[in-house]
Design a protein around this motif. Structure first.
Motif, PDB file in Angstrom:
ATOM      1  N   ASP A  66       0.826  -1.209   0.000  1.00  0.00           N
ATOM      2  CA  ASP A  66       0.000   0.000   0.000  1.00  0.00           C
ATOM      3  C   ASP A  66       0.863   1.263   0.000  1.00  0.00           C
ATOM      4  O   ASP A  66       0.570   2.225  -0.721  1.00  0.00           O
ATOM      5  N   LYS A  67       1.923   1.280   0.791  1.00  0.00           N
ATOM      6  CA  LYS A  67       2.807   2.447   0.838  1.00  0.00           C
ATOM      7  C   LYS A  67       3.471   2.691  -0.513  1.00  0.00           C
ATOM      8  O   LYS A  67       3.514   3.826  -0.988  1.00  0.00           O
ATOM      9  N   SER A  68       3.985   1.638  -1.119  1.00  0.00           N
ATOM     10  CA  SER A  68       4.696   1.823  -2.388  1.00  0.00           C
ATOM     11  C   SER A  68       3.741   2.236  -3.509  1.00  0.00           C
ATOM     12  O   SER A  68       4.079   3.094  -4.330  1.00  0.00           O
ATOM     13  N   VAL A  69       2.552   1.689  -3.519  1.00  0.00           N
ATOM     14  CA  VAL A  69       1.576   2.057  -4.544  1.00  0.00           C
ATOM     15  C   VAL A  69       1.080   3.480  -4.331  1.00  0.00           C
ATOM     16  O   VAL A  69       0.950   4.253  -5.285  1.00  0.00           O
ATOM     17  N   SER A  70       0.841   3.861  -3.067  1.00  0.00           N
ATOM     18  CA  SER A  70       0.333   5.212  -2.803  1.00  0.00           C
ATOM     19  C   SER A  70       1.373   6.273  -3.153  1.00  0.00           C
ATOM     20  O   SER A  70       1.021   7.361  -3.604  1.00  0.00           O
ATOM     21  N   LYS A  71       2.668   5.981  -2.974  1.00  0.00           N
ATOM     22  CA  LYS A  71       3.713   6.926  -3.374  1.00  0.00           C
ATOM     23  C   LYS A  71       3.647   7.194  -4.872  1.00  0.00           C
ATOM     24  O   LYS A  71       3.732   8.334  -5.317  1.00  0.00           O
ATOM     25  N   LYS A  72       3.514   6.151  -5.642  1.00  0.00           N
ATOM     26  CA  LYS A  72       3.440   6.301  -7.097  1.00  0.00           C
ATOM     27  C   LYS A  72       2.161   7.020  -7.508  1.00  0.00           C
ATOM     28  O   LYS A  72       2.175   7.860  -8.403  1.00  0.00           O
ATOM     29  N   LEU A  73       1.057   6.711  -6.858  1.00  0.00           N
ATOM     30  CA  LEU A  73      -0.217   7.338  -7.206  1.00  0.00           C
ATOM     31  C   LEU A  73      -0.261   8.802  -6.810  1.00  0.00           C
ATOM     32  O   LEU A  73      -0.901   9.603  -7.493  1.00  0.00           O
ATOM     33  N   ASP A  74       0.411   9.185  -5.721  1.00  0.00           N
ATOM     34  CA  ASP A  74       0.433  10.593  -5.310  1.00  0.00           C
ATOM     35  C   ASP A  74       1.082  11.459  -6.384  1.00  0.00           C
ATOM     36  O   ASP A  74       0.592  12.540  -6.705  1.00  0.00           O
ATOM     37  N   LEU A 121       1.229  10.780  -9.556  1.00  0.00           N
ATOM     38  CA  LEU A 121       0.315  10.780 -10.687  1.00  0.00           C
ATOM     39  C   LEU A 121      -0.866  11.708 -10.435  1.00  0.00           C
ATOM     40  O   LEU A 121      -1.272  12.458 -11.325  1.00  0.00           O
ATOM     41  N   ARG A 122      -1.407  11.700  -9.220  1.00  0.00           N
ATOM     42  CA  ARG A 122      -2.524  12.591  -8.877  1.00  0.00           C
ATOM     43  C   ARG A 122      -2.115  14.059  -9.009  1.00  0.00           C
ATOM     44  O   ARG A 122      -2.862  14.879  -9.523  1.00  0.00           O
ATOM     45  N   GLU A 123      -0.918  14.370  -8.517  1.00  0.00           N
ATOM     46  CA  GLU A 123      -0.429  15.746  -8.596  1.00  0.00           C
ATOM     47  C   GLU A 123      -0.264  16.181 -10.053  1.00  0.00           C
ATOM     48  O   GLU A 123      -0.637  17.297 -10.417  1.00  0.00           O
ATOM     49  N   LEU A 124       0.265  15.305 -10.868  1.00  0.00           N
ATOM     50  CA  LEU A 124       0.427  15.609 -12.291  1.00  0.00           C
ATOM     51  C   LEU A 124      -0.923  15.844 -12.955  1.00  0.00           C
ATOM     52  O   LEU A 124      -1.090  16.807 -13.717  1.00  0.00           O
ATOM     53  N   ILE A 125      -1.905  15.029 -12.651  1.00  0.00           N
ATOM     54  CA  ILE A 125      -3.245  15.174 -13.229  1.00  0.00           C
ATOM     55  C   ILE A 125      -3.881  16.487 -12.765  1.00  0.00           C
ATOM     56  O   ILE A 125      -4.467  17.216 -13.567  1.00  0.00           O
ATOM     57  N   MET A 126      -3.746  16.821 -11.475  1.00  0.00           N
ATOM     58  CA  MET A 126      -4.340  18.060 -10.968  1.00  0.00           C
ATOM     59  C   MET A 126      -3.695  19.282 -11.615  1.00  0.00           C
ATOM     60  O   MET A 126      -4.369  20.266 -11.903  1.00  0.00           O
ATOM     61  N   ASN A 127      -2.377  19.232 -11.850  1.00  0.00           N
ATOM     62  CA  ASN A 127      -1.704  20.348 -12.507  1.00  0.00           C
ATOM     63  C   ASN A 127      -2.146  20.495 -13.953  1.00  0.00           C
ATOM     64  O   ASN A 127      -2.211  21.608 -14.474  1.00  0.00           O
ATOM     65  N   LYS A 128      -2.462  19.388 -14.608  1.00  0.00           N
ATOM     66  CA  LYS A 128      -2.939  19.456 -15.989  1.00  0.00           C
ATOM     67  C   LYS A 128      -4.382  19.941 -16.057  1.00  0.00           C
ATOM     68  O   LYS A 128      -4.749  20.703 -16.939  1.00  0.00           O
ATOM     69  N   VAL A 129      -5.205  19.506 -15.098  1.00  0.00           N
ATOM     70  CA  VAL A 129      -6.610  19.880 -15.091  1.00  0.00           C
ATOM     71  C   VAL A 129      -6.777  21.335 -14.642  1.00  0.00           C
ATOM     72  O   VAL A 129      -7.509  22.110 -15.248  1.00  0.00           O
ATOM     73  N   ASN A 130      -6.092  21.717 -13.571  1.00  0.00           N
ATOM     74  CA  ASN A 130      -6.179  23.067 -13.027  1.00  0.00           C
ATOM     75  C   ASN A 130      -4.796  23.705 -13.021  1.00  0.00           C
ATOM     76  O   ASN A 130      -4.151  23.779 -11.973  1.00  0.00           O
ATOM     77  N   PRO A 131      -4.322  24.157 -14.157  1.00  0.00           N
ATOM     78  CA  PRO A 131      -2.979  24.739 -14.170  1.00  0.00           C
ATOM     79  C   PRO A 131      -2.946  26.051 -13.397  1.00  0.00           C
ATOM     80  O   PRO A 131      -3.862  26.859 -13.479  1.00  0.00           O
ATOM     81  N   SER A 132      -1.908  26.223 -12.614  1.00  0.00           N
ATOM     82  CA  SER A 132      -1.781  27.466 -11.859  1.00  0.00           C
ATOM     83  C   SER A 132      -1.107  28.499 -12.748  1.00  0.00           C
ATOM     84  O   SER A 132      -0.095  28.228 -13.374  1.00  0.00           O
ATOM     85  N   LYS A 133      -1.707  29.658 -12.805  1.00  0.00           N
ATOM     86  CA  LYS A 133      -1.184  30.723 -13.644  1.00  0.00           C
ATOM     87  C   LYS A 133       0.001  31.353 -12.929  1.00  0.00           C
ATOM     88  O   LYS A 133      -0.094  31.726 -11.765  1.00  0.00           O
ATOM     89  N   GLN A 134       1.112  31.460 -13.605  1.00  0.00           N
ATOM     90  CA  GLN A 134       2.336  31.952 -12.987  1.00  0.00           C
ATOM     91  C   GLN A 134       2.344  33.464 -12.841  1.00  0.00           C
ATOM     92  O   GLN A 134       2.712  33.984 -11.819  1.00  0.00           O
ATOM     93  N   LYS A 135       1.947  34.178 -13.882  1.00  0.00           N
ATOM     94  CA  LYS A 135       1.978  35.633 -13.865  1.00  0.00           C
ATOM     95  C   LYS A 135       0.560  36.184 -13.907  1.00  0.00           C
ATOM     96  O   LYS A 135      -0.280  35.712 -14.660  1.00  0.00           O
ATOM     97  N   LEU A 136       0.309  37.211 -13.092  1.00  0.00           N
ATOM     98  CA  LEU A 136      -1.010  37.836 -13.033  1.00  0.00           C
ATOM     99  C   LEU A 136      -0.887  39.293 -13.470  1.00  0.00           C
ATOM    100  O   LEU A 136       0.130  39.941 -13.227  1.00  0.00           O
ATOM    101  N   THR A 137      -1.946  39.807 -14.087  1.00  0.00           N
ATOM    102  CA  THR A 137      -1.974  41.209 -14.467  1.00  0.00           C
ATOM    103  C   THR A 137      -2.442  42.041 -13.267  1.00  0.00           C
ATOM    104  O   THR A 137      -2.928  41.496 -12.265  1.00  0.00           O
TER     105      THR A 137
END
Length: 98
Positions: free
Chosen positions: A17-25, A27-43
């Motif tokens: 469970d620990k080894s699988v959850s490390k890999k999935l975390d 992957l989850r972070e990558l998916i969240m960054n693709k779905v909700n990209p954080s804008k770096q520069k603001l006007t």
């Protein structure tokens, strides 16, 4: 050379469970960054809306040095992470005992 590890079923389940959850975390972070990209520069307008102030107030904050900004041509851009740092610094100074 082979190694044999003697373990219980519960320990083995925990290890897997620990080894699988490390890999999935990751992957989850990558998916969240693709779905909700954080804008770096603001006007200035976006920062004003975020802080619920006018654009003039935001420009005054930049001029006074409360908010760090970069000027590219005629555009003024504020880094989102720098804005968060600036806000925490202002809050800490506001409540600082003299």
């Amino acid at each position: 050379m082979h190694k044999f590890i003697i373990t219980t079923q519960e320990e083995l389940t925990l290890i897997i469970d620990k080894s699988v959850s490390k890999k999935l975390d990751g992957l989850r972070e990558l998916i969240m960054n693709k779905v909700n990209p954080s804008k770096q520069k603001l006007t200035v307008k976006e920062v004003a809306q975020k802080l619920n102030v006018t654009e003039l107030t935001t420009r005054n904050y930049i001029q006074k040095g409360y908010i760090k900004a970069d000027k590219i041509g005629r555009r003024v851009l504020i880094d989102a992470s720098e804005l968060e740092k600036s806000l925490t610094e202002i809050k800490s100074l506001k409540y600082k005992r003299l």
